[in-house]
Design an enzyme around this catalytic site. Structure first.
Site, PDB file in Angstrom:
ATOM      1  CE  LYS A 145      -7.044   0.778   3.801  1.00 42.42           C
ATOM      2  NZ  LYS A 145      -5.790   1.139   4.524  1.00 42.42           N
ATOM      3  CD  GLU A 204      -2.450   0.992   2.914  1.00 39.80           C
ATOM      4  OE1 GLU A 204      -2.057   0.139   3.749  1.00 39.80           O
ATOM      5  OE2 GLU A 204      -3.417   1.741   3.143  1.00 39.80           O
ATOM      6  CB  CYS A 258      -3.996  -2.195   4.405  1.00 41.29           C
ATOM      7  SG  CYS A 258      -2.983  -2.438   5.874  1.00 41.29           S
ATOM      8  CB  VAL A 301       0.609  -0.466  12.214  1.00 38.62           C
ATOM      9  CG1 VAL A 301       1.322   0.364  11.160  1.00 38.62           C
ATOM     10  CG2 VAL A 301      -0.872  -0.115  12.277  1.00 38.62           C
TER      11      VAL A 301
HETATM   12  C1  ACM Z   1      -3.869  -0.064   7.197  1.00 39.24           C
HETATM   13  O1  ACM Z   1      -4.972  -0.192   6.666  1.00 39.24           O
HETATM   14  N1  ACM Z   1      -2.902   0.595   6.601  1.00 39.24           N
HETATM   15  C2  ACM Z   1      -3.584  -0.686   8.503  1.00 39.24           C
END
Ligand code: ACM
Length: 265
Positions: free
Chosen positions: A111, A41, A144, A171
């Site tokens: 996203k 990402e 992510c 993370v």
């Molecule tokens: C994320 O969606 N970058 C944890």
């Protein structure tokens, strides 16, 4: 014909250094020609933005600019498809997007589920139509934090994808790696998580990115994995055809056994 090779590039993007990041990515992938390479990402920009101006400065319009042209040229020359995260400027908004580009075409996934302070900088995407074809296989894209919503993977799986490419900047240690194994099992597909490594620190706040990129098989096995620090490209063969068998026992089909009328959603 059914042989299919997937690469994952795990690396450390440099915050706000787009030119250097593109050069770094090229140096990792230039000599390789698997069918597909998945990258993290926001791979060209880094993650820890502090102002909207920074995000704007890093953002790209598709299909304009150097970023797009570099991958278009590489894809055509190497006959490889790429999925790579970047900040995208689109119709006056900025999205946390992934470009998917093949020798025959391209598209963008925006996203849908934004994580934490991403909500300050990005508009959420409005569609899960991010599916492309390579060698008669369908690949879907999520980014992510989309992992934590099983509906997102299920939607793509019901649309017939053989695998989900999952650019990430994770993370929360280990959670998505576990979650994406489950997404693979419950949908009988492959999941390909390309995470980043490194720390981004600004003032007292920091993000530590957890690496451990992986490919999970429909049986939930980790068939390719990275450690939490390494920066490199790894390639593995995956049997995408096997995902067309949705029986988990001779009497249980993971789609046909769904009891849609008794679920809330
Ligand atoms: C994320 O969606 N970058 C944890």
């Amino acid at each position: 014909m059914n042989k299919f090779y997937v690469g994952i590039l795990q690396f450390k993007p440099l915050l706000l250094k787009k030119e250097e990041n593109i050069e770094k990515i090229i140096s990792f992938i230039e000599g390789e020609s698997p069918d597909l390479i998945v990258m993290p990402e926001l791979a060209i920009s880094g993650y820890f933005f502090r102002t909207k101006k920074e995000v704007e400065r890093m953002s790209e319009r598709i299909p304009d600019g150097k970023f797009f042209n570099v991958f278009k040229e590489l894809s055509t020359r190497r006959k490889t498809a790429y999925v790579i995260g970047f900040p995208e400027k689109y119709r006056g908004n900025v999205y946390n997007s992934a470009l998917y580009i093949t020798p025959r075409g391209y598209g963008v996934y925006r996203k849908v589920h934004l994580f934490y302070e991403e909500k300050k900088f990005f508009k959420p995407g409005g569609s899960l139509n991010s599916i492309f074809r390579i060698k008669n296989f369908k690949i879907g894209v999520l980014i992510c934090f989309d992992w934590i919503f099983p509906e997102a993977s299920r939607t793509l799986a019901l649309k017939g994808v053989h695998a989900i490419a999952h650019p990430s900047n994770l993370v929360l240690p280990g959670l998505a790696q576990l979650g994406m194994r489950v997404r693979a099992i419950e949908n009988r597909i492959f999941t390909i998580t390309a995470n980043r490594v490194g720390i981004e620190k600004r003032g007292k706040k920091k993000y530590k990115f957890t690496g451990r990129s992986q490919i999970a098989s429909p049986a939930g096995e980790i068939i390719l994995s990275f450690d939490e620090n390494e920066e490199r490209l790894k390639i593995w063969e995956v049997d995408l055809k096997s995902t067309e068998d949705k029986f988990i026992t001779p009497l249980n089909h993971v789609f046909k056994d769904r009891r849609k009328k008794i679920y809330l959603v």
